[in-house]
Design a protein around this motif. Structure first.
Motif, mmCIF file in Angstrom:
data_model
loop_
_atom_site.group_PDB
_atom_site.id
_atom_site.type_symbol
_atom_site.label_atom_id
_atom_site.label_comp_id
_atom_site.label_asym_id
_atom_site.label_seq_id
_atom_site.Cartn_x
_atom_site.Cartn_y
_atom_site.Cartn_z
ATOM 1 N N ALA A 42 -22.527 43.269 -23.233
ATOM 2 C CA ALA A 42 -22.558 44.596 -22.975
ATOM 3 C C ALA A 42 -23.805 45.034 -21.712
ATOM 4 C CB ALA A 42 -21.599 45.855 -22.976
ATOM 5 N N GLY A 43 -24.939 44.368 -22.632
ATOM 6 C CA GLY A 43 -26.709 44.323 -21.748
ATOM 7 C C GLY A 43 -26.864 42.961 -21.371
ATOM 8 N N ASP A 44 -28.218 43.137 -21.992
ATOM 9 C CA ASP A 44 -29.449 41.694 -21.790
ATOM 10 C C ASP A 44 -28.219 40.834 -22.459
ATOM 11 O OD1 ASP A 44 -30.766 43.740 -19.404
ATOM 12 O OD2 ASP A 44 -31.971 43.771 -20.930
ATOM 13 N N LEU A 45 -27.924 40.346 -22.948
ATOM 14 C CA LEU A 45 -27.853 39.371 -24.022
ATOM 15 C C LEU A 45 -26.327 38.614 -23.024
ATOM 16 C CD1 LEU A 45 -27.812 40.955 -27.101
ATOM 17 C CD2 LEU A 45 -29.563 39.962 -26.181
ATOM 18 N N LYS A 46 -26.750 37.502 -22.455
ATOM 19 C CA LYS A 46 -25.610 36.238 -22.179
ATOM 20 C C LYS A 46 -25.001 35.864 -22.557
ATOM 21 C CE LYS A 46 -24.740 34.134 -17.671
ATOM 22 N NZ LYS A 46 -25.995 33.012 -16.775
ATOM 23 N N VAL A 47 -24.176 35.487 -22.795
ATOM 24 C CA VAL A 47 -23.204 34.779 -24.203
ATOM 25 C C VAL A 47 -23.089 33.467 -23.049
ATOM 26 C CG1 VAL A 47 -21.290 33.877 -25.049
ATOM 27 C CG2 VAL A 47 -22.441 36.454 -25.619
ATOM 28 N N VAL A 48 -23.808 32.229 -23.892
ATOM 29 C CA VAL A 48 -23.492 30.819 -22.598
ATOM 30 C C VAL A 48 -22.907 29.741 -23.183
ATOM 31 C CG1 VAL A 48 -25.514 31.779 -21.673
ATOM 32 C CG2 VAL A 48 -26.116 30.333 -23.242
ATOM 33 N N GLY A 49 -22.889 30.479 -24.765
ATOM 34 C CA GLY A 49 -22.261 28.880 -25.666
ATOM 35 C C GLY A 49 -21.442 29.724 -26.269
ATOM 36 N N ARG A 50 -20.535 29.071 -26.850
ATOM 37 C CA ARG A 50 -19.259 30.326 -28.356
ATOM 38 C C ARG A 50 -18.573 29.293 -29.258
ATOM 39 N NH1 ARG A 50 -14.877 34.313 -26.828
ATOM 40 N NH2 ARG A 50 -13.517 34.750 -29.565
ATOM 41 N N SER A 51 -18.674 29.348 -29.989
ATOM 42 C CA SER A 51 -18.167 28.261 -31.182
ATOM 43 C C SER A 51 -16.370 28.687 -31.096
ATOM 44 C CB SER A 51 -19.141 27.982 -32.823
ATOM 45 O OG SER A 51 -18.535 29.732 -32.859
ATOM 46 N N SER A 52 -15.241 28.003 -31.968
ATOM 47 C CA SER A 52 -14.319 28.740 -32.556
ATOM 48 C C SER A 52 -14.774 29.050 -33.616
ATOM 49 C CB SER A 52 -13.068 27.435 -32.558
ATOM 50 O OG SER A 52 -13.907 26.654 -33.566
ATOM 51 N N TRP A 53 -13.767 30.721 -34.266
ATOM 52 C CA TRP A 53 -14.130 30.772 -35.492
ATOM 53 C C TRP A 53 -13.406 29.750 -36.214
ATOM 54 C CZ3 TRP A 53 -16.550 34.761 -33.860
ATOM 55 C CH2 TRP A 53 -16.048 35.454 -32.559
ATOM 56 N N TRP A 54 -14.695 29.858 -37.565
ATOM 57 C CA TRP A 54 -14.318 29.517 -39.014
ATOM 58 C C TRP A 54 -13.870 30.235 -39.784
ATOM 59 C CZ3 TRP A 54 -17.204 24.437 -39.979
ATOM 60 C CH2 TRP A 54 -17.404 23.615 -38.685
ATOM 61 N N ALA A 55 -13.107 29.330 -40.855
ATOM 62 C CA ALA A 55 -12.575 30.643 -42.492
ATOM 63 C C ALA A 55 -13.316 30.143 -43.417
ATOM 64 C CB ALA A 55 -11.055 29.689 -41.913
ATOM 65 N N SER A 56 -13.550 30.847 -44.154
ATOM 66 C CA SER A 56 -14.249 30.005 -44.930
ATOM 67 C C SER A 56 -14.103 31.572 -46.728
ATOM 68 C CB SER A 56 -15.962 30.283 -44.759
ATOM 69 O OG SER A 56 -16.711 31.648 -45.311
ATOM 70 N N ALA A 57 -14.551 31.196 -48.170
ATOM 71 C CA ALA A 57 -13.642 31.784 -48.710
ATOM 72 C C ALA A 57 -14.567 32.652 -49.137
ATOM 73 C CB ALA A 57 -13.718 31.273 -49.413
ATOM 74 N N ALA A 66 -11.405 37.027 -47.508
ATOM 75 C CA ALA A 66 -11.836 35.994 -46.772
ATOM 76 C C ALA A 66 -12.062 35.872 -45.337
ATOM 77 C CB ALA A 66 -10.572 34.223 -46.529
ATOM 78 N N TYR A 67 -14.004 35.047 -44.686
ATOM 79 C CA TYR A 67 -15.080 35.239 -43.684
ATOM 80 C C TYR A 67 -13.341 35.323 -42.430
ATOM 81 C CZ TYR A 67 -17.847 38.936 -45.135
ATOM 82 O OH TYR A 67 -18.659 39.321 -46.330
ATOM 83 N N ARG A 68 -14.287 34.840 -41.238
ATOM 84 C CA ARG A 68 -14.134 34.277 -40.359
ATOM 85 C C ARG A 68 -15.633 34.337 -40.112
ATOM 86 N NH1 ARG A 68 -10.543 33.819 -42.372
ATOM 87 N NH2 ARG A 68 -8.002 33.501 -41.431
ATOM 88 N N ASN A 69 -16.011 33.808 -39.300
ATOM 89 C CA ASN A 69 -17.478 32.886 -38.323
ATOM 90 C C ASN A 69 -17.765 32.467 -37.803
ATOM 91 O OD1 ASN A 69 -17.654 33.387 -42.100
ATOM 92 N ND2 ASN A 69 -19.333 34.558 -40.871
ATOM 93 N N GLY A 70 -17.757 32.641 -36.801
ATOM 94 C CA GLY A 70 -18.507 32.252 -35.639
ATOM 95 C C GLY A 70 -19.755 31.973 -35.248
ATOM 96 N N VAL A 71 -20.534 31.641 -34.261
ATOM 97 C CA VAL A 71 -21.801 31.009 -33.487
ATOM 98 C C VAL A 71 -21.864 31.522 -32.206
ATOM 99 C CG1 VAL A 71 -23.679 29.913 -32.942
ATOM 100 C CG2 VAL A 71 -22.824 30.462 -35.509
ATOM 101 N N VAL A 72 -22.865 32.221 -31.357
ATOM 102 C CA VAL A 72 -22.740 32.302 -29.883
ATOM 103 C C VAL A 72 -24.775 31.651 -29.840
ATOM 104 C CG1 VAL A 72 -21.171 34.065 -29.663
ATOM 105 C CG2 VAL A 72 -23.095 34.730 -29.833
ATOM 106 N N LEU A 73 -24.696 31.733 -28.253
ATOM 107 C CA LEU A 73 -25.325 31.170 -27.777
ATOM 108 C C LEU A 73 -25.945 32.323 -27.199
ATOM 109 C CD1 LEU A 73 -25.559 27.350 -27.665
ATOM 110 C CD2 LEU A 73 -26.568 28.672 -29.510
ATOM 111 N N VAL A 74 -27.164 33.089 -27.238
ATOM 112 C CA VAL A 74 -26.862 33.561 -25.537
ATOM 113 C C VAL A 74 -29.049 33.635 -25.032
ATOM 114 C CG1 VAL A 74 -28.498 36.145 -25.710
ATOM 115 C CG2 VAL A 74 -26.073 35.123 -27.586
ATOM 116 N N GLU A 75 -28.486 33.959 -23.688
ATOM 117 C CA GLU A 75 -30.461 33.592 -23.458
ATOM 118 C C GLU A 75 -30.250 35.380 -22.500
ATOM 119 O OE1 GLU A 75 -28.794 31.736 -19.399
ATOM 120 O OE2 GLU A 75 -29.064 29.987 -19.918
#
Length: 176
Positions: A42-57, A66-75
């Motif tokens: 919603a601001g000056d952060l442009k998501v240009v890559g996104r992982s799937s959601w990962w599950a972990s204890a 348990a957790y859900r995790n992921g990563v985004v790449l931002v320009e």
């Protein structure tokens, strides 16, 4: 989403890890994380890559939710300190209360790295423990296996293979 990115470009991009163990007011943890990505964009952060959601204890207490995790790449043209401040505001907006660093939470946003180095006073980048965490390096390796750690020079794929924390983390195929 699986993407390959040029190493020179990867040397400029910000890496943001997302995680949650509580859905807050959302119907699921995945819905909350999707909404968090919308808030990031919603601001000056442009998501240009996104992982799937990962599950972990949960860690260090596997009896916690348990957790859900992921990563985004931002320009972004923003400095790391402003990125981090925005991430903290988003966490607060989504109900994050900082009581205990390992307590269950609605949202955890971590700035893992921004480019190759950060020289801003008071910031430690790259994140000092991200390289040990499969729930960070696994999602990063999924979208950019050739991303290189700014200090060690090891790839995300190598770091994911060697990660010792959250070793049960895996793509959540039931939700992706």
């Amino acid at each position: 989403m699986k993407n390959q990115f040029d190493q020179k470009w990867l040397d400029e991009v910000a890496v943001v890890a997302l995680g949650c163990s509580l859905p807050g007011s959302y119907p699921s943890r995945e819905a909350l994380l999707d909404a968090a990505i919308g808030a990031i964009e919603a601001g000056d952060l442009k998501v240009v890559g996104r992982s799937s959601w990962w599950a972990s204890a949960a860690w260090p207490d596997p009896t916690a939710p348990a957790y859900r995790n992921g990563v985004v790449l931002v320009e972004t043209p923003l400095p790391a300190s402003e990125i981090l401040a925005r991430l903290h505001r988003i966490e607060t907006h989504f109900g994050r209360v900082r009581i205990d660093s390992n307590a269950p939470r609605t949202l955890d946003l971590d700035l893992i790295a921004q480019g190759r180095t950060v020289t801003e006073v008071g910031l430690v980048l790259p994140h000092p423990r991200a390289h040990e965490r499969l729930f960070v390096m696994g999602p990063l390796a999924e979208i950019s296996p050739e991303w290189r750690h700014p200090v060690s020079g090891r790839t995300a794929a190598d770091l994911a293979a060697a990660a010792t924390v959250g070793s049960d983390a895996a793509p959540d195929i039931a939700k992706t």
